[in-house]
Design an enzyme around this catalytic site. Structure first.
Site, PDB file in Angstrom:
ATOM      1  N   GLY A  46     -22.635  27.235  -1.269  1.00 52.89           N
ATOM      2  CA  GLY A  46     -22.984  26.787   0.075  1.00 52.89           C
ATOM      3  C   GLY A  46     -24.004  27.729   0.682  1.00 52.89           C
ATOM      4  N   GLN A  51     -28.193  31.946   7.681  1.00 51.34           N
ATOM      5  CA  GLN A  51     -28.314  33.005   6.669  1.00 51.34           C
ATOM      6  C   GLN A  51     -29.755  33.248   6.221  1.00 51.34           C
ATOM      7  OE1 GLN A  51     -24.947  31.017   4.335  1.00 51.34           O
ATOM      8  NE2 GLN A  51     -24.723  33.158   3.770  1.00 51.34           N
ATOM      9  N   CYS A  92     -19.331  35.729   0.331  1.00 48.53           N
ATOM     10  CA  CYS A  92     -20.425  35.268   1.177  1.00 48.53           C
ATOM     11  C   CYS A  92     -21.731  35.846   0.657  1.00 48.53           C
ATOM     12  CB  CYS A  92     -20.201  35.716   2.618  1.00 48.53           C
ATOM     13  SG  CYS A  92     -21.497  35.187   3.754  1.00 48.53           S
ATOM     14  N   LEU A  93     -22.747  35.033   0.555  1.00 48.10           N
ATOM     15  CA  LEU A  93     -24.042  35.514   0.052  1.00 48.10           C
ATOM     16  C   LEU A  93     -24.661  36.551   0.987  1.00 48.10           C
ATOM     17  CD1 LEU A  93     -25.477  32.127  -1.239  1.00 48.10           C
ATOM     18  CD2 LEU A  93     -24.312  33.923  -2.548  1.00 48.10           C
ATOM     19  N   HIS A 134     -16.433  27.626   6.331  1.00 49.52           N
ATOM     20  CA  HIS A 134     -17.172  28.891   6.205  1.00 49.52           C
ATOM     21  C   HIS A 134     -18.610  28.723   6.709  1.00 49.52           C
ATOM     22  CE1 HIS A 134     -18.214  32.699   3.902  1.00 49.52           C
ATOM     23  NE2 HIS A 134     -19.403  32.150   4.054  1.00 49.52           N
ATOM     24  N   GLU A 135     -19.246  27.592   6.308  1.00 44.75           N
ATOM     25  CA  GLU A 135     -20.657  27.380   6.705  1.00 44.75           C
ATOM     26  C   GLU A 135     -20.782  27.033   8.186  1.00 44.75           C
ATOM     27  OE1 GLU A 135     -21.414  28.245   2.802  1.00 44.75           O
ATOM     28  OE2 GLU A 135     -22.544  28.458   4.652  1.00 44.75           O
ATOM     29  N   HIS A 138     -20.799  30.040  10.109  1.00 44.95           N
ATOM     30  CA  HIS A 138     -22.122  30.689  10.123  1.00 44.95           C
ATOM     31  C   HIS A 138     -22.981  30.130  11.247  1.00 44.95           C
ATOM     32  CE1 HIS A 138     -22.399  33.499   6.796  1.00 44.95           C
ATOM     33  NE2 HIS A 138     -21.985  32.622   5.914  1.00 44.95           N
TER      34      HIS A 138
END
Ligand code: K2U
Ligand code: ZN
Length: 178
Positions: A46, A51, A92-93, A134-135, A138
């Site tokens: 994702g 981000q 998480c990236l 999660h997204e 963000h």
């Protein structure tokens, strides 16, 4: 298409709140294509526009085994969540190398627009439910480490700031050596 730079925690830009998308044009399609390429390259399942320092409500997800089933969510919002909770070991990236348990509703229903601006609703469970929540966090300026204890969060912050400084020193040295 291009690979985009992913912001790293504790970059303050990760805490900006994303604005709704109102124009569904070629720029949006190109941005989504670049986000997808960046996600697959990372690799991740994702990526939220926050981000990559674009503060618009755009999410790409691909939870398929074969990584060939991209899902695009414009202006996504959770409209229902289950009472049942599930703890998932999240990563998480934007927080590389850190994984920890986060408790979230096990199932959610999400309303969003597709790339043409057409509304749709999806029922999600398992990894897709975790990833969507999660997204969407963000897009609200929230990073998953904020669900952890202050002690854990501060240790993660210290570790990543140290790594960032070492990376910048290495890059400066390499530039100086040229
Ligand atoms: O937002 C991101 O950084 C993308 C995350 C999405 C994600 C977070 C937690 C749980 C599921 C998905 C990255 O894909 S983290 C890497 C990853 C890859 C596979 C499964 C779980 C996490
Ligand atoms: Zn993330």
């Amino acid at each position: 298409m291009s690979l985009l730079n992913i912001l790293r925690y504790p970059d303050p830009r990760l805490h900006k709140v994303a604005k709704p998308v109102t124009v569904f044009d070629a720029r949006l399609k190109q941005l989504v294509a670049d986000m997808a390429e960046t996600m697959y390259d990372a690799p991740g399942v994702g990526l939220a526009a926050t981000q990559i320092d674009v503060h618009e409500q755009i999410v790409v997800i691909d939870v398929s085994e074969t990584q060939n089933a991209l899902q695009v969510f414009i202006n996504p919002k959770v409209v229902w969540s289950s009472e049942e909770k599930r703890v998932y070991d999240e990563g998480c990236l934007s927080v590389p190398g850190i994984y920890d348990g986060v408790e979230r509703p096990a199932q959610v229903r999400v309303q969003a627009l597709d790339l043409e601006g057409k509304p749709f609703e999806i029922a999600a469970d398992e990894l897709l439910a975790v990833c969507l929540q999660h997204e969407i966090d963000h897009l609200k300026g929230k990073v998953f480490v904020e669900y952890l204890s202050p002690l854990k969060r501060n240790r993660i912050k210290t570790k990543l700031v140290k790594e960032e400084k070492e990376m910048q020193r290495g890059q400066a040295k390499a530039a100086g050596a040229r």
